[in-house]
Design an enzyme around this catalytic site. Structure first.
Site, PDB file in Angstrom:
ATOM      1  N   GLY A 166      -9.311   4.152   2.811  1.00  0.00           N
ATOM      2  CA  GLY A 166      -9.489   5.903   3.789  1.00  0.00           C
ATOM      3  C   GLY A 166      -8.543   6.541   3.473  1.00  0.00           C
ATOM      4  O   GLY A 166      -9.546   7.613   4.011  1.00  0.00           O
ATOM      5  N   HIS A 179      -3.817   1.245   4.698  1.00  0.00           N
ATOM      6  CA  HIS A 179      -3.234   2.719   4.346  1.00  0.00           C
ATOM      7  C   HIS A 179      -2.415   3.786   5.130  1.00  0.00           C
ATOM      8  O   HIS A 179      -1.810   4.338   5.160  1.00  0.00           O
ATOM      9  CB  HIS A 179      -3.449   3.993   2.883  1.00  0.00           C
ATOM     10  N   LYS A 232       0.702  -1.317   0.231  1.00  0.00           N
ATOM     11  CA  LYS A 232      -0.127  -0.181   0.064  1.00  0.00           C
ATOM     12  C   LYS A 232       0.392   1.407  -0.043  1.00  0.00           C
ATOM     13  O   LYS A 232       1.690   1.106   0.560  1.00  0.00           O
ATOM     14  CB  LYS A 232      -0.883   0.009   1.115  1.00  0.00           C
ATOM     15  N   SER A 278      -7.190   3.757  -2.580  1.00  0.00           N
ATOM     16  CA  SER A 278      -7.671   4.025  -0.767  1.00  0.00           C
ATOM     17  C   SER A 278      -9.027   3.936  -0.152  1.00  0.00           C
ATOM     18  O   SER A 278      -9.255   5.426  -0.925  1.00  0.00           O
ATOM     19  CB  SER A 278      -6.209   4.215  -0.274  1.00  0.00           C
TER      20      SER A 278
END
Length: 177
Positions: free
Chosen positions: A146, A102, A75, A144
């Site tokens: 998030g 992440h 990531k 991602s």
């Protein structure tokens, strides 16, 4: 979009990393923690927007590399910040072996930026990076949960500016997770 590789070609390359790619996907706790980190950075940036001198001592400034990526498929996050004595926004491409989420790639680098006196720090999205030093290839792809989708074309440009990767074939795609 990068014309160097088809989606099938990227998928095939990623299969060669089987075993190095973590299988974690985000969960509610990670999304809350990513949101908390983003909110803290926004608050810090708001507090520092008042044209007052930085509270950090510029003599402690250490310029951090714009590219910090670990070999394998991991990531990554695209982070931006302003150096203590500067006004120009710098971008950083950061991956970290073993980062389950992440934010696990972002947090240590953000702490290093803060210790070095960088200001106006923000996470501008994420994805994955597959670095193969043997084949001299780097694939940037995905997103991602998030932090959202990073600008992979910008990440590629940042990577190509790093002399360590000048002879690498770098591709990007918004496909995949």
């Amino acid at each position: 979009h990068c014309p160097l590789y088809s989606t099938a070609s990227i998928a095939s390359r990623l299969q060669s990393y089987k075993g190095t790619m973590d299988n974690y996907t985000t969960n509610e706790e990670d999304q809350r923690e990513a949101a908390r980190l983003q909110a803290r950075l926004r608050a810090d940036n708001y507090d520092n927007d008042d044209d007052l001198p930085s509270s950090s001592d510029d003599s402690s400034f250490v310029r951090l590399p714009n590219v910090t990526i670990d070999e394998g498929a991991h990531k990554y996050v695209l982070i931006s910040a302003v150096a203590p004595a500067g006004e120009e926004r710098q971008h950083f491409v950061v991956s970290r072996r073993g980062a389950h989420y992440h934010r696990n790639a972002a947090e240590p680098f953000i702490e290093a930026l803060e210790r070095s006196g960088y200001k106006s720090i923000s996470v501008n999205g994420g994805g994955r990076i597959a670095l193969d030093n043997t084949k001299r290839t780097i694939s940037v792809y995905g997103y991602s949960y998030g932090f959202g989708l990073a600008d992979h074309a910008l990440a590629k440009a940042i990577i190509l500016k790093d002399p360590r990767y000048k002879d690498y074939e770098v591709s990007w795609s918004n496909d995949g997770y």
